[in-house]
Design an enzyme around this catalytic site. Sequence first.
Site, PDB file in Angstrom:
ATOM      1  N   HIS A   1     -45.190  29.546 -12.834  1.00 53.86           N
ATOM      2  CA  HIS A   1     -45.661  30.268 -14.017  1.00 53.86           C
ATOM      3  C   HIS A   1     -44.738  30.012 -15.202  1.00 53.86           C
ATOM      4  O   HIS A   1     -43.550  30.305 -15.145  1.00 53.86           O
ATOM      5  CB  HIS A   1     -45.710  31.765 -13.724  1.00 53.86           C
ATOM      6  CG  HIS A   1     -46.708  32.121 -12.670  1.00 53.86           C
ATOM      7  ND1 HIS A   1     -46.476  31.909 -11.329  1.00 53.86           N
ATOM      8  CD2 HIS A   1     -47.945  32.668 -12.758  1.00 53.86           C
ATOM      9  CE1 HIS A   1     -47.529  32.311 -10.634  1.00 53.86           C
ATOM     10  NE2 HIS A   1     -48.437  32.776 -11.470  1.00 53.86           N
TER      11      HIS A   1
ATOM     12  N   LEU B   1     -47.079  42.452  -7.471  1.00 50.51           N
ATOM     13  CA  LEU B   1     -46.842  43.170  -8.724  1.00 50.51           C
ATOM     14  C   LEU B   1     -46.674  44.670  -8.500  1.00 50.51           C
ATOM     15  O   LEU B   1     -47.332  45.265  -7.651  1.00 50.51           O
ATOM     16  CB  LEU B   1     -47.986  42.893  -9.700  1.00 50.51           C
ATOM     17  CG  LEU B   1     -48.085  41.421 -10.130  1.00 50.51           C
ATOM     18  CD1 LEU B   1     -49.409  41.157 -10.858  1.00 50.51           C
ATOM     19  CD2 LEU B   1     -46.921  41.023 -11.014  1.00 50.51           C
TER      20      LEU B   1
ATOM     21  N   ASP C   1     -47.635  43.436 -17.952  1.00 48.40           N
ATOM     22  CA  ASP C   1     -48.804  44.319 -17.841  1.00 48.40           C
ATOM     23  C   ASP C   1     -49.203  44.488 -16.379  1.00 48.40           C
ATOM     24  O   ASP C   1     -49.605  45.568 -15.952  1.00 48.40           O
ATOM     25  CB  ASP C   1     -49.995  43.703 -18.599  1.00 48.40           C
ATOM     26  CG  ASP C   1     -49.720  43.566 -20.086  1.00 48.40           C
ATOM     27  OD1 ASP C   1     -49.795  44.577 -20.793  1.00 48.40           O
ATOM     28  OD2 ASP C   1     -49.414  42.439 -20.527  1.00 48.40           O
TER      29      ASP C   1
ATOM     30  N   ASN D   1     -47.142  41.136 -23.632  1.00 44.95           N
ATOM     31  CA  ASN D   1     -47.689  39.952 -24.311  1.00 44.95           C
ATOM     32  C   ASN D   1     -49.206  39.993 -24.422  1.00 44.95           C
ATOM     33  O   ASN D   1     -49.834  39.024 -24.853  1.00 44.95           O
ATOM     34  CB  ASN D   1     -47.228  38.676 -23.596  1.00 44.95           C
ATOM     35  CG  ASN D   1     -47.592  38.694 -22.115  1.00 44.95           C
ATOM     36  OD1 ASN D   1     -48.536  39.371 -21.706  1.00 44.95           O
ATOM     37  ND2 ASN D   1     -46.846  37.959 -21.304  1.00 44.95           N
TER      38      ASN D   1
ATOM     39  N   HIS E   1     -50.369  31.615 -19.038  1.00 44.51           N
ATOM     40  CA  HIS E   1     -49.779  32.412 -17.959  1.00 44.51           C
ATOM     41  C   HIS E   1     -49.175  31.556 -16.837  1.00 44.51           C
ATOM     42  O   HIS E   1     -48.055  31.776 -16.407  1.00 44.51           O
ATOM     43  CB  HIS E   1     -50.858  33.354 -17.397  1.00 44.51           C
ATOM     44  CG  HIS E   1     -50.500  33.976 -16.094  1.00 44.51           C
ATOM     45  ND1 HIS E   1     -49.797  35.153 -16.002  1.00 44.51           N
ATOM     46  CD2 HIS E   1     -50.730  33.567 -14.813  1.00 44.51           C
ATOM     47  CE1 HIS E   1     -49.617  35.450 -14.721  1.00 44.51           C
ATOM     48  NE2 HIS E   1     -50.171  34.511 -13.985  1.00 44.51           N
TER      49      HIS E   1
ATOM     50  N   GLU F   1     -47.021  58.048  -1.707  1.00 46.63           N
ATOM     51  CA  GLU F   1     -46.553  57.332  -0.516  1.00 46.63           C
ATOM     52  C   GLU F   1     -46.134  55.903  -0.832  1.00 46.63           C
ATOM     53  O   GLU F   1     -45.149  55.397  -0.298  1.00 46.63           O
ATOM     54  CB  GLU F   1     -47.648  57.312   0.571  1.00 46.63           C
ATOM     55  CG  GLU F   1     -47.991  58.664   1.167  1.00 46.63           C
ATOM     56  CD  GLU F   1     -49.003  59.442   0.340  1.00 46.63           C
ATOM     57  OE1 GLU F   1     -49.447  58.937  -0.723  1.00 46.63           O
ATOM     58  OE2 GLU F   1     -49.364  60.566   0.752  1.00 46.63           O
TER      59      GLU F   1
ATOM     60  N   HIS G   1     -57.916  62.228   8.744  1.00 43.27           N
ATOM     61  CA  HIS G   1     -56.487  62.419   9.000  1.00 43.27           C
ATOM     62  C   HIS G   1     -56.058  61.942  10.385  1.00 43.27           C
ATOM     63  O   HIS G   1     -54.891  62.048  10.736  1.00 43.27           O
ATOM     64  CB  HIS G   1     -56.122  63.900   8.844  1.00 43.27           C
ATOM     65  CG  HIS G   1     -56.056  64.340   7.416  1.00 43.27           C
ATOM     66  ND1 HIS G   1     -57.093  64.123   6.538  1.00 43.27           N
ATOM     67  CD2 HIS G   1     -55.080  64.950   6.706  1.00 43.27           C
ATOM     68  CE1 HIS G   1     -56.758  64.597   5.353  1.00 43.27           C
ATOM     69  NE2 HIS G   1     -55.540  65.099   5.423  1.00 43.27           N
TER      70      HIS G   1
END
Length: 674
Positions: free
Chosen positions: A28, A118, A157, A187, A263, A411, A473
């Site tokens: 990148h 990310l 972002d 950006n 990018h 969590e 659950h």
Amino acid sequence: MNKVLLAQAANEARGLAMDAVHKCSSGHLGLPLGAADIGAVLFGESLQCDPADPKWLNRDRFILSAGHGSMFIYGWLHLSGYDVSIDDVSKFRVLHSITPGHPEFHETPGVECTTGPLGQGIGNAVGYALSGKMAAAKYNTADHKIIDNHIIALAGDGCLQEGVAREAVAFAAHNGLDNLIVIFDSNDVTLDAMAKVTQSEDAQALYTALGWDAVTIDGHDLEAIKAAIDTAKAADNGKPKIIIAKTVIAKGIPEVAGTAKGHGEGGAKFIDAAKKGIGLPEGTHFYVSDEVKGYFADLKAKRAAAHAEWNKSFEAWSAANPEKAAELKAAREGGLKAEDLLKLIPETSGEGKAATRNSGGEILNHIAKAVPHLITGSADLFGSTKNYIKDGGDFSAANPTGRNIWFGIREHAMGAICNGIAYDGLFLASGATFLVFADYCRPSIRLASLAKLPVTYIFTHDSVGVGEDGPTHQPVEQEAQIRLMEQLKNHSGRNSFLALRPADGAETLESWKLALENRHGPSGLILSRQGIADLPAETTVKAAGTAKGSYIVEDCEGKPDVILLANGSEVATLIAGAARLRNEKNLKVRIVSVPSEGLFRSQTLKYQRSVLPGNVPVFGLTAGLPVTLQGLAGSRGRVFGLSHFGYSAPFKVLDEKFGFTGDNVFDQVLRLLK
Ligand SMILES: Cc1ncc(C[n+]2csc(CCOP(=O)(O)OP(=O)(O)O)c2C)c(N)n1
């Protein structure tokens, strides 16, 4: 600040990224080029660091949360004098180079976190910040401030859109982590498109509302960047800081700059002209000028001198505070001798007809007394997960030495924050939630496994035994999913995860010991909500057997007719079934508990065969998917488990309905032996 030199360094960093990405035809370019001016100020001015000692206790931790922009960090680590050579940079993305596609902890000096998925880096940065606050409060004294640093994360972002980051930033503000500075490489571009296609929030207003100090600057203005970092560092005001740096993605390659095409590696075909355009000498590759080299050589010496000054103060602090110094040393070295610690735990601890979550909580409290750097937290379930350290205090801005972390209903951030604490290495972190919600933490668990982080996850309410709360659950497939990680080796060739599902108090005690001793990766303790009777074996047998992952709980004379296999609460059910098989059918039955298949598979073949000889039919019982035990039962064996969701009802009703009873074990085994 030498603006001319730093601007030149920024362009040379751009050149390194262009050459590296071009050479391997991947990677990148957008971030390394767009954020180069930020890199110049950080690595050329603002970071408190010592490239000669990347693990210096009082360094600023720099986290490239936007890990796809890895050439940003490799370029700047090289330029600023870390042990990352130009040859290393030129081997970007080559097998076994120290410059892998995304930053990997352990691989590169100066890389503080494994990032790329990310958002995780933001959670890690919050964990580092928590660790820093806790360490400062614990170790600094009126005379010596040995911990006086900041955590600086660079994120785009993408990171900030992720849920894990949203959870973590709220946690950071609520807990007053003012040692945290996020630089937002704003950006307005993501991967597929301009960011406006997927987001429309006002970042400045959003972070301000969350309780952060937010400032928006021109991310190419060196003075503005430096001023923003200086201001952020100076403000010990109880608020984390975000610097929203407006940048042009892929700045330096006019054909793609400012667009989504900038990018990735799309701009690589234009680099000859681009390098010329930013003033790099024609025909050069991986070029660094003598001026830039000289500047950073001087800076490296200055940084080493500052570190040497700090060393003096650290030595004075150590002499004045030998107990604190010993504790810090033990924490940093990580050589926890669980064997010694456990001598402090009463032998009866964790025994009796208790739920293993209760035994676990009791054991944790004993260990916490002996290990002051052990901390724990829960995702708003302390009352259920039972891992609260009594008298440990609650972590908060007002009480940063509190050992109980109230993660809130976050969590995923809990996982990423625990990872950050583990990366820092000053505290032993654990986090708790219901097993069914392990799914909410899984991306962080995966990274802990890859990065070999000693985090302990406490997963309680481990089966349909949850009962009335119903299928939402009741975990069914979770144990099998977690156990897949036991089969995945880390880069050291060890199991990347240690999953333990103990069957009673004694096994739980041993499981905690194993988790604490496991310095090579994360561990998961899978604990029951409901009470379980103690297994009939001697405590010493259970302890030694748990340490081997699996062992014989009850045996017969001579070769067994059948082996019954389970873990957790199902072992007790096998015992009930075995009694009938022996009494009514005169069968020779062996009962095996297998708290960790991964650990068992790591034993010698001889030991494995002594437990499961291979020529005796095996019946497995699991409240999870049958596949959880199928590998051990083998093709001739049979596993009785759940292949469907549960229902809302009292657990005893469900046990009857689903066949988790001694009588059903009896029937199923006879069917197997027919
Ligand atoms: C969890 C996760 N989802 C998707 C990706 C793939 N991915 C890598 S970068 C990126 C876009 C990130 O946008 P931004 O943070 O704005 O980076 P920039 O375009 O500014 O480099 C995506 C979707 C990823 N690395 N991690």
